[in-house]
Scaffold this motif. Sequence first.
Motif, PDB file in Angstrom:
ATOM      1  N   PHE A   1      -6.382 -10.238   6.447  1.00  0.00           N
ATOM      2  CA  PHE A   1      -5.180  -9.431   6.348  1.00  0.00           C
ATOM      3  C   PHE A   1      -4.496  -9.301   7.702  1.00  0.00           C
ATOM      4  O   PHE A   1      -5.164  -9.225   8.752  1.00  0.00           O
ATOM      5  CB  PHE A   1      -5.525  -8.024   5.849  1.00  0.00           C
ATOM      6  N   GLY A   2      -3.163  -9.246   7.657  1.00  0.00           N
ATOM      7  CA  GLY A   2      -2.412  -8.884   8.840  1.00  0.00           C
ATOM      8  C   GLY A   2      -2.463  -7.389   9.064  1.00  0.00           C
ATOM      9  O   GLY A   2      -3.094  -6.647   8.288  1.00  0.00           O
ATOM     10  N   GLU A   3      -1.770  -6.934  10.122  1.00  0.00           N
ATOM     11  CA  GLU A   3      -1.773  -5.521  10.445  1.00  0.00           C
ATOM     12  C   GLU A   3      -0.731  -4.742   9.646  1.00  0.00           C
ATOM     13  O   GLU A   3      -0.703  -3.520   9.700  1.00  0.00           O
ATOM     14  CB  GLU A   3      -1.528  -5.329  11.938  1.00  0.00           C
ATOM     15  N   GLY A   4       0.122  -5.444   8.935  1.00  0.00           N
ATOM     16  CA  GLY A   4       1.053  -4.782   8.024  1.00  0.00           C
ATOM     17  C   GLY A   4       2.401  -4.454   8.635  1.00  0.00           C
ATOM     18  O   GLY A   4       2.558  -4.419   9.868  1.00  0.00           O
TER      19      GLY A   4
ATOM     20  N   GLN B   1     -11.232  -0.334   5.431  1.00  0.00           N
ATOM     21  CA  GLN B   1      -9.912  -0.160   6.033  1.00  0.00           C
ATOM     22  C   GLN B   1      -9.921   1.079   6.919  1.00  0.00           C
ATOM     23  O   GLN B   1     -10.028   2.211   6.443  1.00  0.00           O
ATOM     24  CB  GLN B   1      -8.817  -0.037   4.978  1.00  0.00           C
TER      25      GLN B   1
ATOM     26  N   GLN C   1       0.856  -1.181   0.000  1.00  0.00           N
ATOM     27  CA  GLN C   1       0.000   0.000   0.000  1.00  0.00           C
ATOM     28  C   GLN C   1       0.892   1.231   0.000  1.00  0.00           C
ATOM     29  O   GLN C   1       1.615   1.467   0.973  1.00  0.00           O
ATOM     30  CB  GLN C   1      -0.940   0.013   1.200  1.00  0.00           C
TER      31      GLN C   1
ATOM     32  N   TYR D   1     -14.128  -4.172   1.041  1.00  0.00           N
ATOM     33  CA  TYR D   1     -13.353  -4.162   2.281  1.00  0.00           C
ATOM     34  C   TYR D   1     -13.483  -2.783   2.935  1.00  0.00           C
ATOM     35  O   TYR D   1     -13.630  -1.753   2.258  1.00  0.00           O
ATOM     36  CB  TYR D   1     -11.872  -4.410   2.006  1.00  0.00           C
TER      37      TYR D   1
ATOM     38  N   LEU E   1      -3.504  -0.012  -3.027  1.00  0.00           N
ATOM     39  CA  LEU E   1      -3.066  -1.375  -2.705  1.00  0.00           C
ATOM     40  C   LEU E   1      -2.723  -2.111  -3.988  1.00  0.00           C
ATOM     41  O   LEU E   1      -3.571  -2.301  -4.854  1.00  0.00           O
ATOM     42  CB  LEU E   1      -4.178  -2.130  -1.988  1.00  0.00           C
TER      43      LEU E   1
ATOM     44  N   GLN F   1      -4.902   0.114  10.162  1.00  0.00           N
ATOM     45  CA  GLN F   1      -5.245  -1.304  10.223  1.00  0.00           C
ATOM     46  C   GLN F   1      -5.232  -1.927   8.830  1.00  0.00           C
ATOM     47  O   GLN F   1      -5.244  -1.220   7.820  1.00  0.00           O
ATOM     48  CB  GLN F   1      -6.622  -1.496  10.852  1.00  0.00           C
ATOM     49  N   GLY F   2      -5.235  -3.262   8.795  1.00  0.00           N
ATOM     50  CA  GLY F   2      -5.380  -3.951   7.530  1.00  0.00           C
ATOM     51  C   GLY F   2      -6.832  -3.941   7.076  1.00  0.00           C
ATOM     52  O   GLY F   2      -7.742  -3.743   7.885  1.00  0.00           O
ATOM     53  N   PRO F   3      -7.077  -4.139   5.785  1.00  0.00           N
ATOM     54  CA  PRO F   3      -8.451  -4.191   5.299  1.00  0.00           C
ATOM     55  C   PRO F   3      -9.240  -5.328   5.942  1.00  0.00           C
ATOM     56  O   PRO F   3      -8.692  -6.403   6.199  1.00  0.00           O
ATOM     57  CB  PRO F   3      -8.282  -4.438   3.796  1.00  0.00           C
TER      58      PRO F   3
ATOM     59  N   PHE G   1       1.310  -5.684   3.318  1.00  0.00           N
ATOM     60  CA  PHE G   1       0.324  -6.557   3.950  1.00  0.00           C
ATOM     61  C   PHE G   1       0.445  -7.977   3.418  1.00  0.00           C
ATOM     62  O   PHE G   1       0.639  -8.189   2.212  1.00  0.00           O
ATOM     63  CB  PHE G   1      -1.100  -6.072   3.669  1.00  0.00           C
TER      64      PHE G   1
END
Lengths: 108, 115
Positions: free
Chosen positions: A98-101, B37, A37, B35, A43, B41-43, A86
């Motif tokens: 998804f993870g928190e990145g 977001q 991102q 999604y 993204l 945070q992640g989506p 991500f």
Amino acid sequence: GIQVEQSPPDLILQEGANSTLRCNFSDSVNNLQWFHQNPWGQLINLFYIPSGTKQNGRLSATTVATERYSLLYISSSQTTDSGVYFCAVGTSGSRLTFGEGTQLTVNP
Amino acid sequence: EAGVAQSPRYKIIEKRQSVAFWCNPISGHATLYWYQQILGQGPKLLIQFQNNGVVDDSQLPKDRFSAERLKGVDSTLKIQPAKLEDSAVYLCASSLDPRGNSPLHFGNGTRLTVT
């Protein structure tokens, strides 16, 4: 549901350095994707990699599904690599979680 | 090929008002996702369509959120009435494989601010 943990949460590099980002997940998956991102919020899909190794230019990724982790390698980093990376995982037909990145900053 | 198209890019509304977002996926992509977001945070998946049908809407707040995908192509996501906590970026994505086992491609998103 599946838990996704990414590390490190933040990473600061000098241009030209290499880095490894990690994604751990709590259950068996057959869908794993890496995204970038950019600072403008877009993204971009980097890899669809449920298993094995793939390379695209300076980026490569490896997923070891049996050990429930994936790695994203960035070589010779550039300032344009900055942003959030991500990892997203899922099983066939189910939602991607998804993870928190990992927030990556590449300084000139 | 053209990417996933979303509109509007930005939207500011007051709480209790309604808002709608539009998405046009990549041509031929069977699966469409919305999604949410939240900053930092992640989506988080709100709803997943396979062609016209809903595959997963378990995380959609159905008392205020609704979505439809007409003729298996375009999709709209609506919020009515909006709450302050709905402030987020709403992302639409599509993938070729009907079961989602192919690369996910995202649109540029709609940034919603609820005041």
